[in-house]
Design a protein around this motif. Structure first.
Motif, PDB file in Angstrom:
ATOM      1  N   TYR A  60       0.908  -1.210  -0.167  1.00  0.00           N
ATOM      2  CA  TYR A  60      -0.105  -0.020  -0.125  1.00  0.00           C
ATOM      3  C   TYR A  60       0.689   1.291  -0.052  1.00  0.00           C
ATOM      4  O   TYR A  60       0.451   2.445  -0.141  1.00  0.00           O
ATOM      5  CB  TYR A  60      -1.111  -0.089   1.434  1.00  0.00           C
ATOM      6  CG  TYR A  60      -2.088  -0.887   1.125  1.00  0.00           C
ATOM      7  CD1 TYR A  60      -3.320  -0.624  -0.198  1.00  0.00           C
ATOM      8  CD2 TYR A  60      -2.218  -1.895   1.509  1.00  0.00           C
ATOM      9  CE1 TYR A  60      -4.239  -1.273  -0.423  1.00  0.00           C
ATOM     10  CE2 TYR A  60      -3.439  -2.862   1.287  1.00  0.00           C
ATOM     11  CZ  TYR A  60      -4.386  -2.431   0.487  1.00  0.00           C
ATOM     12  OH  TYR A  60      -5.312  -3.460   0.122  1.00  0.00           O
ATOM     13  N   ARG A  61       2.272   1.091   0.364  1.00  0.00           N
ATOM     14  CA  ARG A  61       3.030   2.432   0.193  1.00  0.00           C
ATOM     15  C   ARG A  61       3.319   2.803  -1.118  1.00  0.00           C
ATOM     16  O   ARG A  61       3.430   3.896  -1.593  1.00  0.00           O
ATOM     17  CB  ARG A  61       4.263   2.062   0.897  1.00  0.00           C
ATOM     18  CG  ARG A  61       5.234   3.224   1.003  1.00  0.00           C
ATOM     19  CD  ARG A  61       6.502   2.717   1.655  1.00  0.00           C
ATOM     20  NE  ARG A  61       6.374   2.235   2.753  1.00  0.00           N
ATOM     21  CZ  ARG A  61       6.976   1.052   3.272  1.00  0.00           C
ATOM     22  NH1 ARG A  61       7.985   0.429   2.345  1.00  0.00           N
ATOM     23  NH2 ARG A  61       6.810   0.494   4.500  1.00  0.00           N
ATOM     24  N   HIS A  62       3.219   1.950  -2.069  1.00  0.00           N
ATOM     25  CA  HIS A  62       3.409   1.741  -3.594  1.00  0.00           C
ATOM     26  C   HIS A  62       2.263   1.990  -4.498  1.00  0.00           C
ATOM     27  O   HIS A  62       2.260   2.394  -5.466  1.00  0.00           O
ATOM     28  CB  HIS A  62       4.424   0.824  -3.970  1.00  0.00           C
ATOM     29  CG  HIS A  62       5.739   0.801  -3.347  1.00  0.00           C
ATOM     30  ND1 HIS A  62       6.553   1.904  -3.222  1.00  0.00           N
ATOM     31  CD2 HIS A  62       6.370  -0.219  -2.548  1.00  0.00           C
ATOM     32  CE1 HIS A  62       7.730   1.570  -2.432  1.00  0.00           C
ATOM     33  NE2 HIS A  62       7.540   0.365  -2.104  1.00  0.00           N
ATOM     34  N   PHE A  63       1.195   1.399  -3.734  1.00  0.00           N
ATOM     35  CA  PHE A  63      -0.083   1.091  -4.786  1.00  0.00           C
ATOM     36  C   PHE A  63      -1.296   1.463  -3.899  1.00  0.00           C
ATOM     37  O   PHE A  63      -1.500   0.897  -2.847  1.00  0.00           O
ATOM     38  CB  PHE A  63      -0.022  -0.389  -5.403  1.00  0.00           C
ATOM     39  CG  PHE A  63       1.120  -0.518  -6.285  1.00  0.00           C
ATOM     40  CD1 PHE A  63       1.115  -0.180  -7.672  1.00  0.00           C
ATOM     41  CD2 PHE A  63       1.943  -1.482  -5.989  1.00  0.00           C
ATOM     42  CE1 PHE A  63       2.043  -0.651  -8.488  1.00  0.00           C
ATOM     43  CE2 PHE A  63       2.841  -1.865  -6.516  1.00  0.00           C
ATOM     44  CZ  PHE A  63       3.263  -1.386  -7.888  1.00  0.00           C
ATOM     45  N   GLU A  64      -2.271   2.326  -4.673  1.00  0.00           N
ATOM     46  CA  GLU A  64      -3.387   2.620  -3.778  1.00  0.00           C
ATOM     47  C   GLU A  64      -4.380   1.444  -3.585  1.00  0.00           C
ATOM     48  O   GLU A  64      -5.029   1.255  -2.545  1.00  0.00           O
ATOM     49  CB  GLU A  64      -4.036   3.590  -4.531  1.00  0.00           C
ATOM     50  CG  GLU A  64      -3.516   4.940  -4.497  1.00  0.00           C
ATOM     51  CD  GLU A  64      -4.273   5.949  -5.195  1.00  0.00           C
ATOM     52  OE1 GLU A  64      -5.623   5.917  -5.441  1.00  0.00           O
ATOM     53  OE2 GLU A  64      -3.780   7.050  -5.833  1.00  0.00           O
ATOM     54  N   GLY A  65      -4.168   0.455  -4.651  1.00  0.00           N
ATOM     55  CA  GLY A  65      -5.182  -0.544  -4.565  1.00  0.00           C
ATOM     56  C   GLY A  65      -4.966  -1.628  -5.654  1.00  0.00           C
ATOM     57  O   GLY A  65      -3.821  -1.395  -6.332  1.00  0.00           O
ATOM     58  N   LYS A  66      -5.404  -2.706  -5.956  1.00  0.00           N
ATOM     59  CA  LYS A  66      -5.367  -3.950  -6.910  1.00  0.00           C
ATOM     60  C   LYS A  66      -5.489  -3.136  -8.275  1.00  0.00           C
ATOM     61  O   LYS A  66      -4.527  -3.417  -9.068  1.00  0.00           O
ATOM     62  CB  LYS A  66      -6.350  -4.806  -6.765  1.00  0.00           C
ATOM     63  CG  LYS A  66      -5.790  -5.978  -7.475  1.00  0.00           C
ATOM     64  CD  LYS A  66      -6.996  -7.236  -7.099  1.00  0.00           C
ATOM     65  CE  LYS A  66      -6.671  -8.335  -8.081  1.00  0.00           C
ATOM     66  NZ  LYS A  66      -7.686  -9.533  -7.641  1.00  0.00           N
ATOM     67  N   ASP A  67      -6.375  -2.137  -8.474  1.00  0.00           N
ATOM     68  CA  ASP A  67      -6.354  -1.769  -9.880  1.00  0.00           C
ATOM     69  C   ASP A  67      -5.219  -1.060 -10.068  1.00  0.00           C
ATOM     70  O   ASP A  67      -4.561  -1.102 -11.466  1.00  0.00           O
ATOM     71  CB  ASP A  67      -7.812  -0.862  -9.842  1.00  0.00           C
ATOM     72  CG  ASP A  67      -8.931  -1.089 -10.100  1.00  0.00           C
ATOM     73  OD1 ASP A  67      -9.170  -2.561 -10.198  1.00  0.00           O
ATOM     74  OD2 ASP A  67      -9.927  -0.728  -9.950  1.00  0.00           O
ATOM     75  N   GLN A  68      -4.632  -0.022  -9.534  1.00  0.00           N
ATOM     76  CA  GLN A  68      -3.538   0.573  -9.662  1.00  0.00           C
ATOM     77  C   GLN A  68      -2.320  -0.536  -9.944  1.00  0.00           C
ATOM     78  O   GLN A  68      -1.568  -0.118 -10.956  1.00  0.00           O
ATOM     79  CB  GLN A  68      -2.978   1.509  -8.499  1.00  0.00           C
ATOM     80  CG  GLN A  68      -3.977   2.810  -8.442  1.00  0.00           C
ATOM     81  CD  GLN A  68      -5.270   2.534  -7.979  1.00  0.00           C
ATOM     82  OE1 GLN A  68      -5.572   1.666  -7.122  1.00  0.00           O
ATOM     83  NE2 GLN A  68      -6.111   3.367  -8.518  1.00  0.00           N
ATOM     84  N   LEU A  69      -2.047  -1.632  -9.292  1.00  0.00           N
ATOM     85  CA  LEU A  69      -1.366  -2.530  -9.521  1.00  0.00           C
ATOM     86  C   LEU A  69      -1.233  -3.233 -10.942  1.00  0.00           C
ATOM     87  O   LEU A  69      -0.583  -3.454 -11.671  1.00  0.00           O
ATOM     88  CB  LEU A  69      -1.381  -3.765  -8.606  1.00  0.00           C
ATOM     89  CG  LEU A  69      -0.644  -5.014  -8.918  1.00  0.00           C
ATOM     90  CD1 LEU A  69       0.836  -4.555  -8.852  1.00  0.00           C
ATOM     91  CD2 LEU A  69      -0.990  -6.001  -7.853  1.00  0.00           C
ATOM     92  N   LEU A  70      -2.776  -3.569 -11.215  1.00  0.00           N
ATOM     93  CA  LEU A  70      -2.740  -4.121 -12.557  1.00  0.00           C
ATOM     94  C   LEU A  70      -2.499  -3.153 -13.662  1.00  0.00           C
ATOM     95  O   LEU A  70      -2.151  -3.392 -14.803  1.00  0.00           O
ATOM     96  CB  LEU A  70      -4.475  -4.474 -12.791  1.00  0.00           C
ATOM     97  CG  LEU A  70      -5.069  -5.763 -11.887  1.00  0.00           C
ATOM     98  CD1 LEU A  70      -6.489  -5.844 -11.817  1.00  0.00           C
ATOM     99  CD2 LEU A  70      -4.268  -7.172 -12.008  1.00  0.00           C
ATOM    100  N   MET A  71      -2.591  -1.718 -13.516  1.00  0.00           N
ATOM    101  CA  MET A  71      -2.541  -0.683 -14.564  1.00  0.00           C
ATOM    102  C   MET A  71      -0.930  -1.009 -14.754  1.00  0.00           C
ATOM    103  O   MET A  71      -0.491  -0.920 -15.862  1.00  0.00           O
ATOM    104  CB  MET A  71      -2.970   0.585 -14.315  1.00  0.00           C
ATOM    105  CG  MET A  71      -4.426   0.754 -14.485  1.00  0.00           C
ATOM    106  SD  MET A  71      -4.874   2.419 -14.206  1.00  0.00           S
ATOM    107  CE  MET A  71      -4.927   2.550 -12.609  1.00  0.00           C
ATOM    108  N   ALA A  72      -0.305  -1.081 -13.587  1.00  0.00           N
ATOM    109  CA  ALA A  72       1.180  -1.233 -13.593  1.00  0.00           C
ATOM    110  C   ALA A  72       1.792  -2.519 -14.317  1.00  0.00           C
ATOM    111  O   ALA A  72       2.528  -2.346 -15.189  1.00  0.00           O
ATOM    112  CB  ALA A  72       1.932  -1.181 -12.092  1.00  0.00           C
TER     113      ALA A  72
END
Length: 228
Positions: A60-72
């Motif tokens: 959570y320090r690097h991604f707001e949530g799972k959607d932001q991770l999937l975009m990455a």
């Protein structure tokens, strides 16, 4: 950037922190890609941090949530593919031939089997879902391929081989068209082999860019940029 931001960027401690953050993000994205290959996007954040070997607060320090991770993940996949396409075509001196190679390579990846077949379906399903929620971020995630197309169109125009109306706009349209065909056949049954579909798509794009349609000359006069 302000003077304070520039000064911070020169700070060794800031650079070390940034380097550590980059490594952590790459570890998390790599773990996500492995889980996607195994089970699609149904994995939980608990499964992700376990796979990545990091703490939940690190995620959570690097991604707001799972959607932001999937975009990455999507952005890294598109970027890696664009780099690979460019490397695979570097032996071709003709920019038109390189552009053709790139387009055929995109659709050729639809024939992937095994775990790799997750790629086209994952990108297709998640691209449109995420695009509705984060259009600007998703446009940025897919930009590397459009940039690659633009470089080849510009080189071909300068060599008198293509006659685009506007390099950037034409590249964006070609990239979107290629992406749309890719998305369609990621799920739909193809009526013919992927290479046949790719060849037809290439002929369509070549005509739209004013390329040689068989008569030994561009389909429309080449408009060279004014000399500076």
């Amino acid at each position: 950037m302000s003077w304070a931001e520039r000064a911070a960027d020169r700070s060794p401690s800031v650079q070390r922190s940034r380097s550590r953050s980059m490594r952590q993000m790459k570890v998390i994205v790599a773990a996500a890609k492995r889980l996607i290959a195994q089970k699609g996007t149904s994995f939980t954040t608990q499964e992700l941090v376990k796979e990545a070997g990091v703490a939940m607060q690190t995620f959570y320090r690097h991604f707001e949530g799972k959607d932001q991770l999937l975009m990455a993940v999507i952005e890294e996949m598109v970027t890696d593919q664009a780099v690979r396409y460019e490397q695979d075509a570097r032996d071709l001196p003709d920019p038109v031939a390189r552009l053709r190679r790139h387009i055929l390579s995109v659709l050729g990846s639809l024939d992937a089997s095994g775990d790799e077949s997750t790629g086209p379906r994952f990108i297709t399903a998640e691209h449109w879902r995420l695009h509705q929620l984060y259009p600007e971020e998703m446009a940025q995630a897919t930009q590397p391929f459009a940039d690659l197309v633009a470089r080849e169109i510009r080189a071909a125009r300068d060599a008198g081989l293509l006659a685009p109306q506007d390099v950037e706009r034409d590249a964006a349209l070609v990239a979107r068209l290629v992406m749309s065909v890719y998305h369609h056949y990621a799920f739909a049954a193809a009526p013919e082999p992927a290479e046949v579909i790719a060849d037809h798509l290439w002929a369509f794009c070549l005509a739209g860019l004013g390329g040689d349609l068989g008569g030994g000359r561009p389909a429309r006069p080449v408009r060279r940029p004014p000399s500076s």
